[in-house]
Design a protein around this motif. Structure first.
Motif, PDB file in Angstrom:
ATOM      1  N   TYR A 183       3.723   7.476   2.945  1.00 52.21           N
ATOM      2  CA  TYR A 183       4.166   6.238   3.566  1.00 52.21           C
ATOM      3  C   TYR A 183       5.407   5.656   2.886  1.00 52.21           C
ATOM      4  CZ  TYR A 183       4.204   1.346   4.992  1.00 52.21           C
ATOM      5  OH  TYR A 183       4.588   0.115   5.447  1.00 52.21           O
ATOM      6  N   GLY A 184       5.455   5.619   1.577  1.00 55.26           N
ATOM      7  CA  GLY A 184       6.551   4.983   0.858  1.00 55.26           C
ATOM      8  C   GLY A 184       7.846   5.770   0.817  1.00 55.26           C
ATOM      9  N   ASP A 185       7.809   7.061   1.129  1.00 53.85           N
ATOM     10  CA  ASP A 185       9.026   7.880   1.065  1.00 53.85           C
ATOM     11  C   ASP A 185      10.046   7.430   2.104  1.00 53.85           C
ATOM     12  OD1 ASP A 185       7.998   9.358  -0.993  1.00 53.85           O
ATOM     13  OD2 ASP A 185       7.725  11.203   0.169  1.00 53.85           O
ATOM     14  N   GLY A 186      11.265   7.222   1.643  1.00 53.31           N
ATOM     15  CA  GLY A 186      12.361   6.883   2.535  1.00 53.31           C
ATOM     16  C   GLY A 186      12.343   5.452   3.058  1.00 53.31           C
ATOM     17  N   ARG A 187      11.424   4.643   2.573  1.00 53.33           N
ATOM     18  CA  ARG A 187      11.343   3.246   3.012  1.00 53.33           C
ATOM     19  C   ARG A 187      11.988   2.346   1.969  1.00 53.33           C
ATOM     20  NH1 ARG A 187       7.890   2.548   7.249  1.00 53.33           N
ATOM     21  NH2 ARG A 187       6.464   4.247   7.609  1.00 53.33           N
ATOM     22  N   LEU A 188      12.551   1.271   2.445  1.00 59.32           N
ATOM     23  CA  LEU A 188      13.100   0.255   1.560  1.00 59.32           C
ATOM     24  C   LEU A 188      12.175  -0.954   1.589  1.00 59.32           C
ATOM     25  CD1 LEU A 188      16.853   0.434   2.568  1.00 59.32           C
ATOM     26  CD2 LEU A 188      15.758   1.451   0.570  1.00 59.32           C
ATOM     27  N   PHE A 189      11.793  -1.413   0.415  1.00 55.24           N
ATOM     28  CA  PHE A 189      10.940  -2.588   0.293  1.00 55.24           C
ATOM     29  C   PHE A 189      11.718  -3.675  -0.430  1.00 55.24           C
ATOM     30  CE2 PHE A 189       8.121   1.084   0.440  1.00 55.24           C
ATOM     31  CZ  PHE A 189       7.238   0.707   1.443  1.00 55.24           C
ATOM     32  N   SER A 190      11.406  -4.924  -0.145  1.00 54.79           N
ATOM     33  CA  SER A 190      12.086  -6.017  -0.847  1.00 54.79           C
ATOM     34  C   SER A 190      11.879  -5.843  -2.346  1.00 54.79           C
ATOM     35  CB  SER A 190      11.548  -7.373  -0.386  1.00 54.79           C
ATOM     36  OG  SER A 190      10.199  -7.529  -0.787  1.00 54.79           O
TER      37      SER A 190
ATOM     38  N   VAL B 253       0.850  -1.197   0.000  1.00 57.43           N
ATOM     39  CA  VAL B 253       0.000   0.000   0.000  1.00 57.43           C
ATOM     40  C   VAL B 253       0.879   1.238   0.000  1.00 57.43           C
ATOM     41  CG1 VAL B 253      -1.906  -1.092   1.240  1.00 57.43           C
ATOM     42  CG2 VAL B 253      -0.181   0.173   2.520  1.00 57.43           C
ATOM     43  N   ASP B 254       0.275   2.346  -0.400  1.00 55.08           N
ATOM     44  CA  ASP B 254       0.899   3.647  -0.197  1.00 55.08           C
ATOM     45  C   ASP B 254      -0.167   4.544   0.411  1.00 55.08           C
ATOM     46  OD1 ASP B 254       2.926   5.469  -0.040  1.00 55.08           O
ATOM     47  OD2 ASP B 254       3.295   5.590  -2.181  1.00 55.08           O
ATOM     48  N   ALA B 255       0.275   5.601   1.035  1.00 56.58           N
ATOM     49  CA  ALA B 255      -0.639   6.522   1.700  1.00 56.58           C
ATOM     50  C   ALA B 255      -0.030   7.908   1.699  1.00 56.58           C
ATOM     51  CB  ALA B 255      -0.881   6.069   3.144  1.00 56.58           C
ATOM     52  N   VAL B 256      -0.895   8.914   1.682  1.00 58.53           N
ATOM     53  CA  VAL B 256      -0.453  10.295   1.843  1.00 58.53           C
ATOM     54  C   VAL B 256      -1.345  10.972   2.871  1.00 58.53           C
ATOM     55  CG1 VAL B 256       0.486  10.550  -0.485  1.00 58.53           C
ATOM     56  CG2 VAL B 256      -1.867  11.212  -0.036  1.00 58.53           C
TER      57      VAL B 256
END
Length: 116
Positions: free
Chosen positions: A59-66, A39-42
């Motif tokens: 939500y996705g900013d600055g996160r590392l996902f597999s 998911v993403d969120a703002v």
């Protein structure tokens, strides 16, 4: 067909989101993802003005996902819930939008929340 809802609660200073996707169709829905992000969120300031709101968190900013491709199957009549947390948001009124990060399925929801 996918329907979605989101609930938001402030717990120990964090804004916790629970995004639930329900399959209301007659067949299972397989959702494909490019990576581990589901998911993403703002969050945008909710000041009741007519102008476009300023995005203050994603939500996705600055996160590392597999980096592995993935799928999630939502059975007929079933649901899947995905969580996202905004750590230590500033006090204020926010409009929060959340959506499925799938490449082949759409579901989104929004809510308004007050952080004290």
């Amino acid at each position: 067909m996918l329907d979605a809802s989101v609930t938001a609660s402030v717990v120990d200073g964090d804004l916790e989101l629970a995004f639930t996707v329900r399959n209301t169709g007659d067949e299972p829905v397989e959702c494909s993802f490019r990576d581990g992000q589901r998911v993403d969120a703002v969050a945008e300031r909710d000041d009741d003005s007519e102008r476009d709101a300023d995005e203050v968190w994603r939500y996705g900013d600055g996160r590392l996902f597999s980096m592995a491709l993935g799928t999630e199957t939502i059975p007929t009549g079933g649901e899947a819930t995905f969580d996202a947390t905004w750590h230590d948001p500033d006090p204020g009124e926010y409009r929060v939008r959340v959506w499925l990060a799938a490449t082949d399925a759409d579901a989104s929801a929004e809510t308004r929340v007050s952080v004290a």
